[in-house]
Design a protein around this motif. Structure first.
Motif, PDB file in Angstrom:
ATOM      1  N   ILE A 121       0.881  -1.168   0.000  1.00  0.00           N
ATOM      2  CA  ILE A 121       0.000   0.000   0.000  1.00  0.00           C
ATOM      3  C   ILE A 121       0.919   1.218   0.000  1.00  0.00           C
ATOM      4  O   ILE A 121       1.851   1.306   0.809  1.00  0.00           O
ATOM      5  CB  ILE A 121      -0.943   0.010   1.226  1.00  0.00           C
ATOM      6  CG1 ILE A 121      -1.848  -1.239   1.183  1.00  0.00           C
ATOM      7  CG2 ILE A 121      -1.782   1.288   1.252  1.00  0.00           C
ATOM      8  CD1 ILE A 121      -2.855  -1.338   2.318  1.00  0.00           C
ATOM      9  N   ALA A 122       0.696   2.109  -0.971  1.00  0.00           N
ATOM     10  CA  ALA A 122       1.626   3.228  -1.149  1.00  0.00           C
ATOM     11  C   ALA A 122       0.977   4.547  -0.777  1.00  0.00           C
ATOM     12  O   ALA A 122      -0.199   4.790  -1.084  1.00  0.00           O
ATOM     13  CB  ALA A 122       2.100   3.288  -2.596  1.00  0.00           C
ATOM     14  N   ASP A 124       0.837   8.609  -1.554  1.00  0.00           N
ATOM     15  CA  ASP A 124       1.016   9.301  -2.838  1.00  0.00           C
ATOM     16  C   ASP A 124       2.432   9.871  -2.980  1.00  0.00           C
ATOM     17  O   ASP A 124       2.839  10.283  -4.065  1.00  0.00           O
ATOM     18  CB  ASP A 124      -0.065  10.385  -3.035  1.00  0.00           C
ATOM     19  CG  ASP A 124      -0.243  11.267  -1.807  1.00  0.00           C
ATOM     20  OD1 ASP A 124       0.644  11.257  -0.925  1.00  0.00           O
ATOM     21  OD2 ASP A 124      -1.281  11.961  -1.724  1.00  0.00           O
ATOM     22  N   ALA A 168       3.990   6.851  -7.277  1.00  0.00           N
ATOM     23  CA  ALA A 168       2.957   5.952  -6.757  1.00  0.00           C
ATOM     24  C   ALA A 168       1.872   5.682  -7.795  1.00  0.00           C
ATOM     25  O   ALA A 168       1.394   4.543  -7.926  1.00  0.00           O
ATOM     26  CB  ALA A 168       2.338   6.549  -5.492  1.00  0.00           C
ATOM     27  N   ALA A 169       1.491   6.715  -8.549  1.00  0.00           N
ATOM     28  CA  ALA A 169       0.417   6.531  -9.541  1.00  0.00           C
ATOM     29  C   ALA A 169       0.861   5.538 -10.613  1.00  0.00           C
ATOM     30  O   ALA A 169       0.098   4.642 -11.013  1.00  0.00           O
ATOM     31  CB  ALA A 169       0.057   7.877 -10.169  1.00  0.00           C
ATOM     32  N   GLU A 172       0.933   2.014  -9.204  1.00  0.00           N
ATOM     33  CA  GLU A 172      -0.399   1.402  -9.079  1.00  0.00           C
ATOM     34  C   GLU A 172      -0.900   0.950 -10.449  1.00  0.00           C
ATOM     35  O   GLU A 172      -1.401  -0.163 -10.619  1.00  0.00           O
ATOM     36  CB  GLU A 172      -1.398   2.385  -8.460  1.00  0.00           C
ATOM     37  CG  GLU A 172      -2.743   1.723  -8.188  1.00  0.00           C
ATOM     38  CD  GLU A 172      -3.786   2.693  -7.663  1.00  0.00           C
ATOM     39  OE1 GLU A 172      -3.711   3.899  -7.980  1.00  0.00           O
ATOM     40  OE2 GLU A 172      -4.693   2.221  -6.953  1.00  0.00           O
ATOM     41  N   LYS A 173      -0.700   1.816 -11.452  1.00  0.00           N
ATOM     42  CA  LYS A 173      -1.133   1.475 -12.814  1.00  0.00           C
ATOM     43  C   LYS A 173      -0.405   0.217 -13.313  1.00  0.00           C
ATOM     44  O   LYS A 173      -0.973  -0.628 -14.006  1.00  0.00           O
ATOM     45  CB  LYS A 173      -0.824   2.666 -13.741  1.00  0.00           C
ATOM     46  CG  LYS A 173      -1.672   2.711 -14.981  1.00  0.00           C
ATOM     47  CD  LYS A 173      -1.522   4.063 -15.656  1.00  0.00           C
ATOM     48  CE  LYS A 173      -1.836   3.911 -17.129  1.00  0.00           C
ATOM     49  NZ  LYS A 173      -1.091   4.830 -17.967  1.00  0.00           N
ATOM     50  N   VAL A 177       1.649  -1.864  -6.787  1.00  0.00           N
ATOM     51  CA  VAL A 177       1.009  -1.566  -5.498  1.00  0.00           C
ATOM     52  C   VAL A 177      -0.491  -1.801  -5.617  1.00  0.00           C
ATOM     53  O   VAL A 177      -1.077  -1.656  -6.690  1.00  0.00           O
ATOM     54  CB  VAL A 177       1.312  -0.121  -5.016  1.00  0.00           C
ATOM     55  CG1 VAL A 177       2.779   0.200  -5.153  1.00  0.00           C
ATOM     56  CG2 VAL A 177       0.478   0.912  -5.709  1.00  0.00           C
ATOM     57  N   SER A 178      -1.103  -2.153  -4.498  1.00  0.00           N
ATOM     58  CA  SER A 178      -2.532  -2.481  -4.556  1.00  0.00           C
ATOM     59  C   SER A 178      -3.406  -1.244  -4.406  1.00  0.00           C
ATOM     60  O   SER A 178      -4.513  -1.192  -4.920  1.00  0.00           O
ATOM     61  CB  SER A 178      -2.889  -3.510  -3.487  1.00  0.00           C
ATOM     62  OG  SER A 178      -2.802  -2.932  -2.219  1.00  0.00           O
ATOM     63  N   ARG A 179      -2.935  -0.245  -3.661  1.00  0.00           N
ATOM     64  CA  ARG A 179      -3.691   0.995  -3.518  1.00  0.00           C
ATOM     65  C   ARG A 179      -2.746   2.155  -3.229  1.00  0.00           C
ATOM     66  O   ARG A 179      -1.685   1.953  -2.650  1.00  0.00           O
ATOM     67  CB  ARG A 179      -4.708   0.974  -2.363  1.00  0.00           C
ATOM     68  CG  ARG A 179      -4.924  -0.323  -1.684  1.00  0.00           C
ATOM     69  CD  ARG A 179      -5.885  -0.169  -0.513  1.00  0.00           C
ATOM     70  NE  ARG A 179      -6.276  -1.492  -0.055  1.00  0.00           N
ATOM     71  CZ  ARG A 179      -6.906  -1.743   1.069  1.00  0.00           C
ATOM     72  NH1 ARG A 179      -7.266  -0.750   1.860  1.00  0.00           N
ATOM     73  NH2 ARG A 179      -7.213  -2.977   1.416  1.00  0.00           N
ATOM     74  N   VAL A 180      -3.199   3.349  -3.614  1.00  0.00           N
ATOM     75  CA  VAL A 180      -2.459   4.570  -3.274  1.00  0.00           C
ATOM     76  C   VAL A 180      -3.361   5.425  -2.404  1.00  0.00           C
ATOM     77  O   VAL A 180      -4.536   5.614  -2.723  1.00  0.00           O
ATOM     78  CB  VAL A 180      -2.069   5.360  -4.549  1.00  0.00           C
ATOM     79  CG1 VAL A 180      -1.348   6.655  -4.168  1.00  0.00           C
ATOM     80  CG2 VAL A 180      -1.181   4.514  -5.454  1.00  0.00           C
TER      81      VAL A 180
END
Ligand code: CAA
Length: 258
Positions: A121-122, A124, A168-169, A172-173, A177-180
């Motif tokens: 989990i990141a 931003d 982070a974006a 995630e893309k 990572v599972s969520r930002v």
């Protein structure tokens, strides 16, 4: 637990490990990894813990393996001492789920440590990278292996060969990572996710972790067979009886973790 370079605490059924070497941006030396290993041993042995969170500071999850500590290593020092991998394996072998809560830099060994965890989990503010090429070496704790499995060859080659950082974006893309989440919500979000996991049946959670990891170590056919066998074995659990009975009776299950 008494540690110098990490902090540990228990929040409900969650074990929290905070890397605490702020002046070196949480650079990972042998002592840090030994302390993480000892903390994981203790959390694994504790029936009251169902999930673990590893986090760093706002500025850095970890900026990599400790460059100063390894700069003068000879090949024999590195090989005989099994430098880096010796005490890093413990994170991989942990049977309880581990969430990496990443803010700031997760570079080199820091990115590799996060990838060895089960969920990232990141914040931003997170920056991921494998910049070892700039140091005249290469990732040594899974970067060339786990990164392509997570984000594909093109992006893994790009990051490892150009040393650029991924925000982070982008992470995630790319599926790393599972969520930002906003930086000031990072720990709360990671702890809530961990508490949710820890509220479920511990043996089932361990079976799920084992089965998902099997997907990276086997053919599809082998993996499906492994999954089916483990699925069948879950019917031996009291928690399976309780979970399904609770659904049928329209009530909340009360798992005993057996
Ligand atoms: N090892 C040891 N010390 C480190 C470190 C590391 N990996 N990363 C940062 N530090 C230390 C710096 O030396 C500095 O210490 P001093 O104040 O005593 O000089 C302190 O942390 C703060 O760092 P900076 O002044 O450099 O901070 P910055 O904001 O200007 O830059 C940074 C931040 C971009 C993360 C930069 O520190 C950096 O590039 N760090 C190295 C990143 C890296 O190459 N990581 C890979 C390491 S090799 C590896 O990990 C091998 C493997 O696969 C296992």
């Amino acid at each position: 637990m008494n540690h110098e370079l990490i902090l540990t605490e228990t929040r409900g059924r969650v074990g929290l490990i905070t890397l605490n070497r702020p002046k070196a941006l949480n650079a990972l030396n042998d002592q840090v990894m030994d302390e993480i290993s000892a903390a994981l041993d203790a959390f694994e042995a504790d029936e009251g813990i169902g999930a673990i969170v590893i986090t760093g500071s706002d500025r850095a999850f970890a900026a990599g393996a400790d460059i100063g500590a390894m700069a003068d290593y000879s090949y024999m020092d590195a090989y005989k001492g099994d430098y880096i991998t010796r005490n890093w394996e413990r994170v991989k072998t942990c049977r309880k789920p581990i969430i990496a809560a990443v803010a700031g830099f997760a570079l080199g060994g820091g990115c590799e440590l996060a990838m060895t965890c089960d969920i990232i989990i990141a914040a931003d503010s997170a920056r991921f990278g494998q910049p070892e090429v700039k140091l005249g070496t290469l990732p040594g704790a899974g970067g060339t292996q786990r990164l392509p499995r997570a984000v594909g060859k093109a992006k893994a080659m790009d990051l490892c060969l150009t040393a650029r950082f991924m925000d982070a974006a982008e992470a995630e893309k790319a599926g790393l990572v599972s969520r930002v989440v906003p930086a000031d919500k990072l720990l709360e979000e990671a702890l809530t996710a961990a508490e949710t996991i820890a509220s479920f049946s511990l043996p089932v959670v361990m079976m799920i972790k084992e089965s998902v990891n099997r997907a990276f170590e086997s053919s599809l056919g082998e993996g499906l067979l492994f999954e089916r066998r483990v699925f069948h074995s879950s019917f031996a659990l009291n928690d399976q009886k309780e979970g399904m009975a609770a659904f049928v009776e329209k009530r909340k299950p009360s798992f005993r973790h057996d």
